[in-house]
Design an enzyme around this catalytic site. Structure first.
Site, mmCIF file in Angstrom:
data_model
loop_
_atom_site.group_PDB
_atom_site.id
_atom_site.type_symbol
_atom_site.label_atom_id
_atom_site.label_comp_id
_atom_site.label_asym_id
_atom_site.label_seq_id
_atom_site.Cartn_x
_atom_site.Cartn_y
_atom_site.Cartn_z
ATOM 1 N N ASP A 160 71.466 38.085 47.776
ATOM 2 C CA ASP A 160 70.351 37.243 48.375
ATOM 3 C C ASP A 160 69.444 38.023 49.090
ATOM 4 O O ASP A 160 69.539 39.502 49.097
ATOM 5 C CB ASP A 160 70.914 36.275 49.122
ATOM 6 C CG ASP A 160 70.237 34.815 49.148
ATOM 7 O OD1 ASP A 160 69.087 34.936 48.692
ATOM 8 O OD2 ASP A 160 70.847 33.844 49.550
ATOM 9 N N ASP A 219 65.619 26.969 45.594
ATOM 10 C CA ASP A 219 67.031 26.478 45.429
ATOM 11 C C ASP A 219 67.100 24.813 44.987
ATOM 12 O O ASP A 219 66.214 24.197 45.503
ATOM 13 C CB ASP A 219 67.754 26.335 47.103
ATOM 14 C CG ASP A 219 67.814 27.944 47.566
ATOM 15 O OD1 ASP A 219 67.632 28.750 47.117
ATOM 16 O OD2 ASP A 219 68.500 27.677 48.784
HETATM 17 C C1 GLA Z 1 69.769 31.032 49.858
HETATM 18 C C2 GLA Z 1 70.042 30.997 48.306
HETATM 19 C C3 GLA Z 1 71.074 29.959 47.998
HETATM 20 C C4 GLA Z 1 72.270 30.172 48.477
HETATM 21 C C5 GLA Z 1 72.039 30.104 50.258
HETATM 22 C C6 GLA Z 1 73.230 30.781 51.015
HETATM 23 O O1 GLA Z 1 69.207 30.087 50.317
HETATM 24 O O2 GLA Z 1 68.952 30.797 47.690
HETATM 25 O O3 GLA Z 1 71.367 29.896 46.668
HETATM 26 O O4 GLA Z 1 72.828 31.432 48.214
HETATM 27 O O5 GLA Z 1 70.837 31.092 50.401
HETATM 28 O O6 GLA Z 1 72.789 30.709 52.322
#
Ligand code: GLA
Length: 420
Positions: A160, A219
């Site tokens: 990430d 997301d």
């Molecule tokens: C970000 C990513 C998600 C997830 C969260 C975890 O928002 O885009 O897919 O992995 O972090 O905290």
């Protein structure tokens, strides 16, 4: 003597090449499996909610389901941990380790268990100073963390990009790929870099050299709005995104939420169909311990999976946008060795009745060449629309917030032998 020198030089070059470009041979088709985040989030309350908290128990139970309920055989073979698995600190040597209460046996034991089920284990790190959930980040520890996860037997890494400068990502992600290559363990590398760099303001040819997949955009959340928002973004930016997808490197519109709380049956079919058209990784984020038969049948639809996993590896495109509320997407596929198309008719209307949409194969801009027309077969219902000449009309009936997905096989050849 000279032979030995040349051999050594070749070995050096091979070693150098190996550590400078992504050559792990993985993800020749979009990877499939299960990922914890959308459904289980950062629930670390194993006292009051032991059944749903991020713990080794949860992952072992999901591994059991993937292995015993028919998922693995269909290709869903990665079981992926997301955020919130770590301890809040590194150990005295700077090593990451799992939270000891929730993962009392550690990640290596979990990987052994997952491997014993014939599955692969994925894990989550963050390139920045902290993960999005506030756990230790990897920016100063890339090599150490690559060695740690390889030592545990990890098979996939989602890295990430919270708490990092986007400008650092252009060295950070390639460095991480290099360090993972150096461990000698093939680790599928999913990079969140583009999602932090504005989605289309990155050089995707560089991404494709270092990552097997990358999160491009927002997301996903448990809603139809979120699903359509992501689909629209992929359609609006398809001229940038579609050409960069292919065997070994995929755009990732985020997880499948089929089987969760919000999507209707028809909306669930639509997400599954669209993810197949987009050549997207198919990572379910749902509770496999209690998934409904309807959701299971959608996620296990072999014909949709076959389109998803087509060996040409071409990402589909939106060829008709908002025609009376209809979007039409097509993806070139091989089926299994005849150049064909997967087609998704996506109904964006919500006016209550199925919409009868009439068009011709010619409207879909198929590259027909000398073909006579197309044999059209519905992927979900099995309905045979029969043979349709290039400019002959056919009608599909699509329910509100729903999809019709068909195979279109050119009929210059005898297709009866390949149609099931
Ligand atoms: C970000 C990513 C998600 C997830 C969260 C975890 O928002 O885009 O897919 O992995 O972090 O905290």
């Amino acid at each position: 003597m000279w032979k030995a020198v040349v051999t050594a030089a070749v070995a050096f070059v091979l070693l150098f090449c190996r550590s400078s470009t992504l050559d792990n041979g993985l993800a020749r088709t979009p990877p499939m499996g299960w990922l914890a985040w959308e459904r289980f989030r950062c629930n670390v309350d194993c006292v009051d909610d032991p059944y749903n908290c991020i713990s080794e128990e949860l992952f072992m139970q999901m591994a059991d389901r993937l292995a015993e309920d028919g998922w693995k055989e269909l290709g869903y073979n990665y079981l992926n941990i997301d955020d919130c698995w770590m301890s809040m600190d590194r150990d005295e040597q700077g090593n990451l380790y799992a939270n000891k209460t929730r993962f009392p046996n550690g990640i290596k034991k979990l990987a052994d268990y997952v491997h014993s089920k014939g599955l692969k284990l994925g894990i989550y790190l963050d390139f920045g100073t902290h993960t999005c959930g506030g756990y230790p980040g990897s920016i100063k520890y890339l090599q150490k963390d690559a060695e740690t996860i390889a030592g545990w037997g990890i098979d996939m890494l989602k890295m990430d990009g919270c708490y990092a400068n986007v400008s650092d990502m252009s060295w950070g992600y390639p460095d991480m790929e290099m360090y993972m290559n150096k461990t000698g363990r093939p680790i599928l590398f999913s990079c969140s870099w583009p999602a932090y760099a504005g989605g289309i303001k990155v050089d995707y040819s560089v991404l494709a050299k270092h990552c097997n997949a990358w999160r491009n955009y927002d997301d996903i959340q448990d809603s139809w709005d979120s699903v359509t928002h992501i689909i629209d973004w992929f359609g609006d930016n398809q001229d940038v995104l579609a050409p960069v997808a292919g065997p070994g490197h995929w755009n990732d519109p985020d997880m499948l939420i089929v089987g969760d709380y919000s999507l209707s049956y028809e909306e669930s079919k639509a997400q599954m169909a669209m993810w197949a058209i987009l050549a997207a990784p198919l990572f379910m984020s749902n509770d496999l311990r209690s998934i409904s038969p309807e959701a299971r049948s959608i996620l296990m639809n072999k014909e949709v999976i076959r389109i998803s996993q087509d060996s040409l590896g071409m990402q589909g495109r939106r060829v008709i946008k908002d025609h009376n509320g209809m979007d039409v997407w097509t993806r070139p596929i091989e089926f299994p060795d005849i150049p064909s198309y997967g087609v998704a008719f996506l109904n964006r209307r919500s006016d209550g009745i199925p919409y009868n949409y009439t068009l011709t194969p010619g409207d879909l801009k198929f590259k027909c060449g000398s073909c006579l027309g197309y044999q059209l077969t519905d992927v979900f219902s099995g309905q045979d629309y029969g043979h349709c000449a290039t400019f002959q009309e056919f009608t599909v009936s699509i329910v509100p917030n729903g999809v019709v997905m068909v195979y279109a096989v050119p009929t210059s050849v005898d297709v009866t032998s390949v149609l099931r």
